[in-house]
Design a protein around this motif. Structure first.
Motif, PDB file in Angstrom:
ATOM      1  N   ALA A   1       0.613  -0.910  -0.246  1.00  0.00           N
ATOM      2  CA  ALA A   1       0.005   0.018  -0.118  1.00  0.00           C
ATOM      3  C   ALA A   1       1.144   1.455   0.112  1.00  0.00           C
ATOM      4  CB  ALA A   1      -1.093  -0.827   1.044  1.00  0.00           C
ATOM      5  N   SER A   2       2.667   1.364   0.877  1.00  0.00           N
ATOM      6  CA  SER A   2       2.732   1.835   0.871  1.00  0.00           C
ATOM      7  C   SER A   2       3.569   2.224  -0.722  1.00  0.00           C
ATOM      8  CB  SER A   2       4.024   1.828   1.913  1.00  0.00           C
ATOM      9  OG  SER A   2       5.161   2.990   1.391  1.00  0.00           O
ATOM     10  N   PHE A   3       3.886   1.578  -1.601  1.00  0.00           N
ATOM     11  CA  PHE A   3       4.354   1.335  -2.479  1.00  0.00           C
ATOM     12  C   PHE A   3       3.913   2.641  -3.531  1.00  0.00           C
ATOM     13  CE2 PHE A   3       8.099  -0.243  -0.969  1.00  0.00           C
ATOM     14  CZ  PHE A   3       9.289  -0.475  -1.935  1.00  0.00           C
ATOM     15  N   VAL A   4       1.765   1.707  -3.280  1.00  0.00           N
ATOM     16  CA  VAL A   4       1.420   2.211  -4.894  1.00  0.00           C
ATOM     17  C   VAL A   4       0.835   3.396  -4.180  1.00  0.00           C
ATOM     18  CG1 VAL A   4      -1.026   1.832  -5.317  1.00  0.00           C
ATOM     19  CG2 VAL A   4      -0.010  -0.100  -4.812  1.00  0.00           C
ATOM     20  N   ALA A   5       1.127   4.459  -2.780  1.00  0.00           N
ATOM     21  CA  ALA A   5       0.203   5.098  -2.688  1.00  0.00           C
ATOM     22  C   ALA A   5       2.192   6.269  -3.532  1.00  0.00           C
ATOM     23  CB  ALA A   5       0.712   5.361  -1.346  1.00  0.00           C
ATOM     24  N   GLN A   6       2.714   5.755  -2.955  1.00  0.00           N
ATOM     25  CA  GLN A   6       4.665   6.591  -3.320  1.00  0.00           C
ATOM     26  C   GLN A   6       4.098   7.143  -4.704  1.00  0.00           C
ATOM     27  OE1 GLN A   6       7.823   5.394  -1.501  1.00  0.00           O
ATOM     28  NE2 GLN A   6       8.942   7.254  -2.580  1.00  0.00           N
ATOM     29  N   ARG A   7       3.634   5.920  -5.271  1.00  0.00           N
ATOM     30  CA  ARG A   7       3.901   6.038  -6.888  1.00  0.00           C
ATOM     31  C   ARG A   7       2.668   6.463  -7.674  1.00  0.00           C
ATOM     32  NH1 ARG A   7       5.040  -0.425  -8.292  1.00  0.00           N
ATOM     33  NH2 ARG A   7       6.769  -0.214  -7.041  1.00  0.00           N
ATOM     34  N   ARG A   8       1.969   6.879  -6.395  1.00  0.00           N
ATOM     35  CA  ARG A   8       0.867   7.785  -7.347  1.00  0.00           C
ATOM     36  C   ARG A   8       0.803   9.203  -7.164  1.00  0.00           C
ATOM     37  NH1 ARG A   8      -2.691   5.613  -4.085  1.00  0.00           N
ATOM     38  NH2 ARG A   8      -3.733   3.889  -5.748  1.00  0.00           N
ATOM     39  N   PHE A   9       1.453   8.841  -5.528  1.00  0.00           N
ATOM     40  CA  PHE A   9       1.329  10.810  -5.041  1.00  0.00           C
ATOM     41  C   PHE A   9       2.638  11.106  -6.046  1.00  0.00           C
ATOM     42  CE2 PHE A   9       4.839  13.544  -3.486  1.00  0.00           C
ATOM     43  CZ  PHE A   9       3.789  14.444  -2.646  1.00  0.00           C
ATOM     44  N   VAL A  10       3.840  10.588  -6.570  1.00  0.00           N
ATOM     45  CA  VAL A  10       4.313  10.994  -7.468  1.00  0.00           C
ATOM     46  C   VAL A  10       4.670  11.671  -8.484  1.00  0.00           C
ATOM     47  CG1 VAL A  10       7.031  10.506  -9.397  1.00  0.00           C
ATOM     48  CG2 VAL A  10       7.156   9.562  -6.902  1.00  0.00           C
ATOM     49  N   GLY A  11       3.010  10.592  -9.288  1.00  0.00           N
ATOM     50  CA  GLY A  11       3.188  10.714 -11.043  1.00  0.00           C
ATOM     51  C   GLY A  11       1.851  12.137 -10.883  1.00  0.00           C
ATOM     52  N   ASN A  12       1.015  11.522  -9.920  1.00  0.00           N
ATOM     53  CA  ASN A  12      -0.190  12.751  -9.752  1.00  0.00           C
ATOM     54  C   ASN A  12       0.530  14.560  -9.784  1.00  0.00           C
ATOM     55  OD1 ASN A  12      -1.609  11.183  -9.912  1.00  0.00           O
ATOM     56  ND2 ASN A  12      -2.222  11.032  -7.681  1.00  0.00           N
ATOM     57  N   ALA A  13       1.974  14.332  -8.412  1.00  0.00           N
ATOM     58  CA  ALA A  13       2.635  16.005  -8.168  1.00  0.00           C
ATOM     59  C   ALA A  13       2.955  15.738  -9.752  1.00  0.00           C
ATOM     60  CB  ALA A  13       3.748  15.184  -6.744  1.00  0.00           C
ATOM     61  N   SER A  14       3.646  15.286 -10.214  1.00  0.00           N
ATOM     62  CA  SER A  14       4.156  16.000 -10.649  1.00  0.00           C
ATOM     63  C   SER A  14       3.279  16.968 -12.526  1.00  0.00           C
ATOM     64  CB  SER A  14       5.201  14.478 -11.754  1.00  0.00           C
ATOM     65  OG  SER A  14       4.129  13.007 -12.292  1.00  0.00           O
ATOM     66  N   HIS A  15       2.343  15.723 -12.265  1.00  0.00           N
ATOM     67  CA  HIS A  15       1.289  16.176 -13.642  1.00  0.00           C
ATOM     68  C   HIS A  15       0.505  17.205 -12.564  1.00  0.00           C
ATOM     69  CE1 HIS A  15       1.383  13.360 -15.951  1.00  0.00           C
ATOM     70  NE2 HIS A  15       1.293  12.295 -15.382  1.00  0.00           N
ATOM     71  N   GLU A  16       0.251  17.816 -11.306  1.00  0.00           N
ATOM     72  CA  GLU A  16      -0.031  18.629 -11.184  1.00  0.00           C
ATOM     73  C   GLU A  16       0.942  19.697 -11.188  1.00  0.00           C
ATOM     74  OE1 GLU A  16      -2.987  19.495 -10.124  1.00  0.00           O
ATOM     75  OE2 GLU A  16      -3.668  17.542 -10.633  1.00  0.00           O
ATOM     76  N   LEU A  17       2.298  19.830 -10.832  1.00  0.00           N
ATOM     77  CA  LEU A  17       3.455  20.549 -10.565  1.00  0.00           C
ATOM     78  C   LEU A  17       3.357  21.322 -11.915  1.00  0.00           C
ATOM     79  CD1 LEU A  17       5.620  18.892  -8.028  1.00  0.00           C
ATOM     80  CD2 LEU A  17       4.299  21.099  -7.764  1.00  0.00           C
ATOM     81  N   ARG A  18       3.187  20.525 -13.237  1.00  0.00           N
ATOM     82  CA  ARG A  18       3.623  20.815 -14.222  1.00  0.00           C
ATOM     83  C   ARG A  18       2.331  21.640 -15.319  1.00  0.00           C
ATOM     84  NH1 ARG A  18       7.563  18.488 -17.366  1.00  0.00           N
ATOM     85  NH2 ARG A  18       8.174  16.568 -16.388  1.00  0.00           N
TER      86      ARG A  18
END
Length: 390
Positions: free
Chosen positions: A152-169
């Motif tokens: 669950a931690s790995f999935v949440a981390q991958r989802r956060f990295v992907g979402n954060a990158s798109h939101e920051l762009r």
């Protein structure tokens, strides 16, 4: 002895000691209880009736001597028998202890082997130990719970990295568009143009940093399925060719020995970025009119990429930390243009994701030596398999 070694060895020794101790106690009790039982002399050896008192006393002494000899022989036979019994019991106790230790510890060995097989790529797997609700099953259920939380931690981390990158762009793109609109106005002020240039530079650095974050997260999690046959020699030549203007501007001498036999299997995008980062590091942190040596080779067990560069003398202790994110050496490295401090950490993550090794060595003469080792692959075998599938 009991504090060291494996659990199976300690269990065997404890079992053998307990078994032997109980056996020794049993033999001692048998010896004490059987001490009053002595064999009488054979009837044929009993002398005739005595004629007088002296003859009777002599016969009594003879009988006592015979009884003493019989008692001594019996004690000797009992001691020998007990020693043989102890030897046999010692051997049996060690054998039974070893068998019982293997039997008792077999579930633990299965749990250990299954846990070693589970990595970041297959965290969905579970031990799923069946059997009675004992301590072993409780341990396996605890490990399964830990794996579930890690997944669950790995999935949440991958989802956060992907979402954060798109939101920051998105805001970065908005800021870049606003700058273009401001600069496109008729006769913009000189201060506006200068400010727009500085902001664009910082936006480019942020974009580069975001790309580094995404690539680092992808490499660390092993989240790539585009494995193909890759030549480290071709990647090295491509990286040097792409940075040819920067090499010429800095007056660097290049010695390239990129062999054709350095084939490995992995993600072409990640491996290409790995080689580019190593070459970029050698160029950016080199001295003016310095040198770079790039070599690739294969020895059957693996392929190697070696990139050496000149420069000032570095401390090996600080060089060992360059594989960590945002780790740099000195003010000169901190102030390098376009540097994010993620270059070699991305290299380390990509190498680890491909089952390889990374060695960073500070050269005694000055500069840095980077050696990447990856598993080798045979291109002809892949061609044959591709032809069979076709």
């Amino acid at each position: 002895m009991l504090r060291g070694g494996t659990v199976g060895r300690r269990f065997t020794i404890l079992y053998a000691a307990g078994f032997l101790g109980s056996g020794i106690v049993l033999l001692v009790l048998t010896y004490v209880m059987s001490g009053v039982r002595l064999s009488a002399p054979a009837p044929g050896n009993v002398p005739a009736s005595p004629a007088n008192l002296s003859d009777a006393q002599q016969q009594i002494r003879g009988l006592q001597n015979q009884l003493a000899e019989v008692h001594a022989r019996q004690e000797h036979r009992m001691v020998v028998a007990w020693l043989l019994a102890l030897v046999v019991m010692a051997a049996l106790s060690l054998l039974l202890g070893r068998l019982l230790a293997r039997r008792v510890l077999r579930p633990l060995r299965l749990i250990t082997a299954a846990t070693r097989r589970i990595s970041a790529e297959n965290l969905h797997e579970r031990l799923a130990v069946t059997g009675p609700a004992d301590e072993v099953k409780e341990l396996a259920d605890t490990v399964d719970g830990l794996l579930e939380r890690l997944e669950a931690s790995f999935v949440a981390q991958r989802r956060f990295v992907g979402n954060a990158s798109h939101e920051l762009r998105t805001p970065l793109a908005t800021i870049r568009a606003s700058l273009d609109v401001a600069v496109a106005k008729p006769e913009p002020a000189a201060q506006t143009l200068a400010l727009a240039g500085r902001v664009r530079t910082e936006l480019d650095r942020v974009d580069h940093l975001l790309d580094g974050f995404l690539l680092l997260a992808r490499a660390q999690h092993g989240a790539f399925s585009d494995r193909t046959l890759v030549s480290l020699g071709e990647l090295a030549r491509g990286a040097l060719g792409g940075r040819a203007p920067d090499i010429a501007a800095k007056g660097l001498g290049v010695d390239a020995e990129a062999g054709e036999a350095a084939w490995t299997r992995g993600s072409a995008v990640l491996l290409s970025r790995m080689v580019q980062n190593v070459v970029d590091n050698a160029i950016a942190h080199n001295e003016e009119s310095g040198w770079i040596r790039v070599a690739t080779d294969s020895d059957g067990s693996g392929v190697r990429l070696v990139v050496e560069s000149g420069g000032p003398v570095l401390e090996q202790g600080r060089v060992d930390r360059l594989g960590q994110p945002f780790e740099r050496l000195g003010a000169a490295r901190t102030g390098s243009e376009g540097g994010s401090g993620l270059g070699l950490s991305i290299v380390a993550a990509i190498v680890a994701a491909h089952g390889g090794g990374l060695v960073l060595l500070a050269r005694p003469e000055g500069g840095l030596r980077v050696m990447v080792t990856l598993p080798s692959a045979a291109p002809e075998n892949d061609a044959v398999r591709a032809g069979v599938r076709a």
